[in-house]
Every structure is written in C-alpha cells, then in structure tokens.
Design a protein around this motif. Structure first.
Motif, PDB file in Angstrom:
ATOM      1  N   GLN A 100       0.826  -1.207   0.000  1.00  0.00           N
ATOM      2  CA  GLN A 100       0.000   0.000   0.000  1.00  0.00           C
ATOM      3  C   GLN A 100       0.857   1.253   0.000  1.00  0.00           C
ATOM      4  O   GLN A 100       0.515   2.251  -0.630  1.00  0.00           O
ATOM      5  CB  GLN A 100      -0.922   0.022   1.212  1.00  0.00           C
ATOM      6  N   ALA A 101       1.967   1.193   0.705  1.00  0.00           N
ATOM      7  CA  ALA A 101       2.876   2.333   0.724  1.00  0.00           C
ATOM      8  C   ALA A 101       3.415   2.597  -0.684  1.00  0.00           C
ATOM      9  O   ALA A 101       3.517   3.746  -1.119  1.00  0.00           O
ATOM     10  CB  ALA A 101       4.026   2.079   1.699  1.00  0.00           C
TER      11      ALA A 101
ATOM     12  N   ARG B 224       1.937   1.849  -3.487  1.00  0.00           N
ATOM     13  CA  ARG B 224       0.831   2.422  -4.268  1.00  0.00           C
ATOM     14  C   ARG B 224       0.705   3.922  -3.979  1.00  0.00           C
ATOM     15  O   ARG B 224       0.525   4.726  -4.881  1.00  0.00           O
ATOM     16  CB  ARG B 224      -0.472   1.708  -3.894  1.00  0.00           C
ATOM     17  N   GLU B 225       0.852   4.288  -2.723  1.00  0.00           N
ATOM     18  CA  GLU B 225       0.688   5.681  -2.332  1.00  0.00           C
ATOM     19  C   GLU B 225       1.834   6.562  -2.813  1.00  0.00           C
ATOM     20  O   GLU B 225       1.620   7.688  -3.240  1.00  0.00           O
ATOM     21  CB  GLU B 225       0.624   5.776  -0.800  1.00  0.00           C
ATOM     22  N   ASN B 226       3.065   6.066  -2.680  1.00  0.00           N
ATOM     23  CA  ASN B 226       4.230   6.895  -2.983  1.00  0.00           C
ATOM     24  C   ASN B 226       5.459   5.996  -3.060  1.00  0.00           C
ATOM     25  O   ASN B 226       6.154   5.774  -2.080  1.00  0.00           O
ATOM     26  CB  ASN B 226       4.391   7.950  -1.884  1.00  0.00           C
TER      27      ASN B 226
ATOM     28  N   ALA C 221       8.651   5.137  -0.475  1.00  0.00           N
ATOM     29  CA  ALA C 221       8.882   3.781   0.028  1.00  0.00           C
ATOM     30  C   ALA C 221      10.344   3.393  -0.206  1.00  0.00           C
ATOM     31  O   ALA C 221      10.979   2.778   0.653  1.00  0.00           O
ATOM     32  CB  ALA C 221       7.945   2.787  -0.650  1.00  0.00           C
TER      33      ALA C 221
END
Ligand SMILES: Nc1ncnc2c1ncn2[C@@H]1O[C@H](COP(=O)(O)OP(=O)(O)OP(=O)(O)O)[C@@H](O)[C@H]1O
Ligand SMILES: [Mg+2]
Lengths: 358, 255
Positions: free
Chosen positions: A209-210, A212-214, A218
């Motif tokens: 998810q991290a 996906r977010e940025n 990451a």
C-alpha cells in the motif's frame, strides 16, 4: 477474528451481504441443485478468488496487469493436459498442479523483475504482449493444448458425476462426485481469499500500500520496491493459476475461451471495480453481483418484457427484450461506477463510518 | 575516523546545466553542518546525490569507508543515510501513525513478512507512537497524512526520518512554511540529536538565526559550487556570503 487477519468488513450491511453470499454458496447443492445454479455458484467461487488475486495487484499495489487470464489459463491447462495425458487419477491432478503453479510463479517472476523496475505503464504493456503471445501459442500448439477446441478429459473417479455417495434422499438431492467437486472448489476458493486477506494485512501487504501511495518515498525508507511488487505479482499468479485448476476440474474441459480470452480479463476488471478495489471483500461481492447479473438478467428481462407486453405498455416490451440484456448490463456497470466510484464495498464502508474527518 | 561521510568531486549535469559542480567535502560525526546558498544553488540536488535519488555524473559518495556511488536509494538508507524532504513526501492516504509505522518497519528490517497480521507486531506500533509523541503529533495519529496542516506534514516528514534511526540526518529546510509556534518543536528535536556525538547532521536552512544557533560549521553552495566552508562566524562574515547569500535574504537578527 484472526481468520480475517483483523480486517473486518467494517460495515454491518457488508457483513450481512457477505454472510448471505457465503451461506448461499455453502447450501447451493442442496437448495438449488439444478445444473445452471450449480454452474453459477461455482463460477462465483472461482472468480471471487481470481478477482481477489487481481485486487492484490490493482487495488493494493496500483499496478495494472493484463496477464491475469494467462495465469488462470496456465493452471487450467496444466491440470487439463495432465489428466488428458496421464489419465483420470489423483496423481495426474497433482502433476498438473506441480507443473502449473511453479510455471505461473516463474513467468510472473520473470515479467516482474524485467518490467516492474520502471514505470507502471511499461509493465501493463509487457503483460499485454506476453498474454497475447500466450493466447496465440495455446491455440497453435494443438498437439499439446487441443488448439481452439481445447481439451476435454475425465476426472478421477471420486469427482465424477456418476459416483454416488448417498443416493437421492437428503432433501431430495443425491450426493455425488459432482457435489464433492463443488465443495473442493468452494473450500479451495475460500482458503485462497482468506490467504490473500492475510497477505494484504501483513507487514508485507502494508508495504504494498505504501508503494501504491508513494513509491519514491517507500524507496527512500529503504524498501526495495521491485521485489515487493514482483512477489505480489508471483503470488497473484499462483492464486490465479490455482483458480484455473479448480475451473478445469469443474468444467472437465479447458479451452482458450474459458480461460485465456480477453473477454474474461475485462470481466475481472469490471468485477474488481464494481466490488471495490483494495478491499479483497470487493472481489467476493463483485463476482457475485456480476455473475448473477450475467446469468439471470436475461431471464428477468424476459419475464419483465412479457409482463409489460401483457399490460399493453408501449416501447417497454422492446426495451426489455432479452436480446437487449447486454445493453442493460452495460448501463448497470456505468451506473455503478458512476454512483459508487469506490465500489460497493467502498460505498458501504463510507456509509458505516460515524462521520468524516472535520 | 571511519564513520565520516565524504563527497569527492561530486557532480551532476542536467543537459548542459551543471547543478552540482565538483563538490568535495567531508562531514564528521558530532558535527552539524548547515548548507546555505541562494535558491537554485544546488542544495537539494546535492542531497539527492548523497541519498541516492539522483546518480552522479562524476565523483563519489563515501560513507563509513564504503563507496555508495553505485548504490540505490534503498541501499543507502539501509546503510544509515536518513532524509527529510524539502517538498513534503508522505503516504497521503495512509494515517499519520501508519506513515511512521512503515518507517519503523523498514528500519527493523520487516520487509517480506506476509504470514502474520501487521497488528501482531505491537513493537512497531509502540515505537511509531513514541516518535509521534516526540514531534507532538500524537493527537493526530489516526488522521490521513493528507489531512494534516502544512506544518504538521513537515513534522511528519521529520518523524519518518527519525524512525529510520539513521547515522546521517539530512534536513532540507525542515521549518519552511511552518508557523512560528511550530518551529521550536523541530529545532528542539535537532538540538537533541546534536547531543549524540555519533551522528552526522546536515541542515539546509534559509533562516540565518536558525543556522547561527545550531550550526557547528557552514558550507555555502553557489551555482552548484562549494564557495565557502568554515566556522559559522567566519563564513557569515565572508564577502562571498554577504554578497551571494545574505544579499538575497538579509538576516534580521544580525546583531
Ligand atoms: N531533475 C532535474 N532536472 C533538471 N534540472 C534540475 C533537476 N533537479 C534540479 N535541477 C536544477 O538544478 C538546480 C539546483 O536545484 P536545487 O533544487 O538543488 O536548488 P536548491 O539549492 O535546493 O534551491 P532551493 O533553495 O530553492 O530549494 C536548479 O537550477 C534546478 O532547476
Ligand atoms: Mg532545495
């Protein structure tokens, strides 16, 4: 609640909906023993798992893959070819799995390491190219795959419809090899979905998810994101291939149209979007809604059309004619995406949240 | 004297433009070095070259006796280089606590554990909460990062770096755009870090009073080149700084 890995539905309506779906699927062989209902229920199980594995990629990492049907096909073909070549035995099923699942994982590993380093669009293009090539290959290698005709095969004795365990008496239905196959599909799919739920809620899933977010951030935290994305890709491929194997067992047949076609890829995309991306539960809801609509909208419309004609209403009988069902299905999708951009699960969870952040 | 950070002839070109030009400099533990220079001088680019977001056209980055020049950003982070970005760079839709927890997770080396639910690792959650406390963000822990005020986002940015427990801290204008009452939290944090004599701290900062109060040493970048390096009083007094830097942003607390 550890079976759900601490990720509960977080909406009462959703909990009820899921419960209804699961219970309905569990009792289908006894309550709706007809061939059509059984086929629909099986397809829901298999696609729920298949779509959930696609959600791991699209919803949790944000990568778009067009190769998911290819992995579905690999599992399906592996079991089909093994049963066809070796004959109807459990050893053949095991051999099919032993070849199909690692093959899917290896291919996903290769594609991932090769193309997940760079921008996401490159990965999407590569998966499209590889999946197209695979489709052509599967149709051309007739000696192995049966070409366009596919491969029909006989199941191990225990799974055959002719094998009767308990003759017609439990609620008027016999328990046969077909019933056993159905429950293998149901339990197998459920296990895969719960497994995926565990993965997305694990420390590893949190990194996805991290990313996906940025992704840039990451990386700056020290995560080597190529590996996370590649592992997710492999995992999704193995689950898709397993779902494919279940599909082959149920259909006693594997061909390009039932596994590899891009129409199925499109269905998967629609189911994940309708159900709600990045939730896993969305896969179950999306598959159930989509497959029910696909199978029963036509008959529902037929009934509505006749009713409208009987009532002497203008225009409606034509609009509701069963031949127009695809049009209505399309409209249904547009409406659902428009009104529920976060999918059914996303919408239900929004409704259940006490109030928005002030 | 092994754990120094050194750049030698570090250079990067963007087309014909040389953004960082043959910068050679050594940073020692226990020392806070302020990096100053006008806008576009190459300060952020210099950081990007050190922490691996950009690859050098020429020159090398050495840390702890190893050559990091060819290593990727994640590898350099694992080697102990920590970075707080100038342009806030968070996981916008994840909660504040989750942002920090991810950094703690990265630091503790929990990368591929996919069999246990994340909540089982209480230690990661507790450590993240302690860090949030140190930057006065505990009350916002369950809010999405994107919903934070600008100042709070800057603090979260710093919190992510703290969670990595690096050996080298790189702050890129940590207090830029913060309101007056938010600044002390960050400055206190940096002062506290300074007490640990094993840490190397690099601070890009425009506010001269901040630089004066924290820096042990100042280096000046101008058009990508290192033009001054020395004790704060000396550097601030030097003509090149007066012209190139203070001319643009006059220090109001010069007295
Ligand atoms: N990726 C890039 N591609 C092209 N040019 C770049 C890139 N990154 C930075 N530059 C250029 O390099 C120069 C230095 O930029 P940099 O951001 O390092 O300055 P800075 O000293 O951090 O400035 P500020 O004080 O405004 O933050 C600028 O002219 C900038 O336009
Ligand atoms: Mg800058």
């Amino acid at each position: 609640m550890m079976i759900l890995s601490g990720d509960r539905p977080r909406s009462r309506i959703l909990s009820v909906l899921l419960l209804v779906i699961v219970v309905a699927l569990a009792v289908t062989p006894f309550v709706f023993p007809g061939a059509k209902a059984m086929n629909v229920a099986t397809k829901i199980c298999i696609f729920a798992a298949l779509v959930a594995s696609y959600d791991l990629l699209l919803g949790y990492t944000g990568t778009v893959s067009f190769a998911h049907t290819m992995f579905f096909g690999i599992g399906s073909y592996a079991v089909a070819i093994a049963l066809y070549a070796i004959g109807p035995s459990w050893g053949a099923v095991a051999a099919g799995l032993a070849i199909g699942l690692p093959l899917a994982a290896l291919l996903a590993l290769g594609i991932g390491l090769f193309s997940l380093r760079v921008e996401a669009i490159f990965f999407a293009m590569i998966t499209l190219a590889v999946a197209s090539a695979f489709l052509v290959l599967a149709s051309q290698l007739s000696w192995l795959t049966g070409g366009e005709d596919g491969r029909s095969f006989t199941l191990p004795e225990l799974l055959r419809p002719g094998t009767v365990f308990i003759p017609k008496n439990v609620l008027g239905t016999a328990i046969t090899g077909r019933t056993l196959t159905y429950y293998i599909v149901l339990v197998g799919s459920a296990a895969m979905i719960l497994g995926l739920l565990r993965v997305v809620n694990s420390p590893f899933g949190r990194v996805l998810q991290a990313i996906r977010e940025n992704r840039f951030r990451a990386e700056a935290l020290g995560f080597r994101t190529v590996f996370h994305l590649t592992y997710a890709n492999c995992l999704a491929a193995v689950v898709a291939a397993s779902a494919g194997a279940l599909n082959a067992l149920w259909l006693r047949y594997t061909g390009p149209d039932t596994t590899l076609s891009f129409a199925i890829m499109l269905d998967i995309l629609l189911m994940v979007v309708i159900g709600g991306m990045g939730t896993i539960y969305g896969a179950v809801v999306g598959a159930a809604v989509f497959i029910l609509a696909e199978n029963y909208l036509q008959s529902l419309m037929g009934a509505a059309s006749t009713a409208a004609a009987d009532a002497g209403l203008p225009l409606l009988p034509g609009l509701l004619h069963p031949d127009r069902w695809l049009l209505w299905l399309g409209l249904l999708f547009i409406a659902s995406v428009y009104f529920f951009p976060t999918g059914i699960v996303g919408r239900l969870r929004e409704m259940a949240r006490p109030q928005a952040e002030g | 004297m092994t754990s120094t950070l050194e750049t030698s002839n570090l250079t990067i070109r963007f087309g014909g433009h040389v953004a960082v030009n043959k910068v050679s400099c050594t940073f020692r533990p226990g020392e806070l070095t302020a990096i100053v220079g006008p806008n576009g001088a190459g300060k952020t680019t210099y950081f990007n070259l050190i922490s691996g977001q950009l690859r050098a056209s020429e020159g090398r980055v050495l840390f702890d006796g190893t050559d990091l020049t060819k290593q990727s950003a994640p590898q350099r982070t694992r080697a102990g280089l920590g970075r707080a970005f100038q342009l806030t760079n968070l996981f916008p839709n994840l909660s504040v606590a989750e942002n920090v927890r991810l950094a703690v997770q990265a630091h503790r080396g929990v990368h591929y554990d996919m069999l246990r639910p994340w909540m089982v690792r209480r230690d990661l959650i507790e450590r993240a909460d302690a860090i949030l406390d140190s930057v006065a963000l505990s009350s916002r822990r369950d809010v999405a990062a994107t919903a934070l005020s600008h100042g709070d986002q800057r603090k979260l940015e710093v919190a992510l770096m703290m969670a990595l427990e690096p050996k080298v801290f790189m702050f890129d204008e940590p207090t830029a755009g913060m309101s007056v009452d938010e600044v002390p939290v960050v400055l206190d944090l940096i002062s506290k870090l300074k007490q640990d004599s094993s840490k190397i701290i690099l601070l890009v900062e425009h506010k001269m009073d901040v630089v004066r109060s924290l820096a042990d040493r100042i280096i000046v970048l101008h058009n990508g080149q290192l033009v001054a390096d020395g004790k704060p009083e000396e550097v601030i007094a030097s003509p090149i700084v007066q012209e190139a830097y203070l001319g643009i942003a006059p220090g109001r607390s010069a007295a």
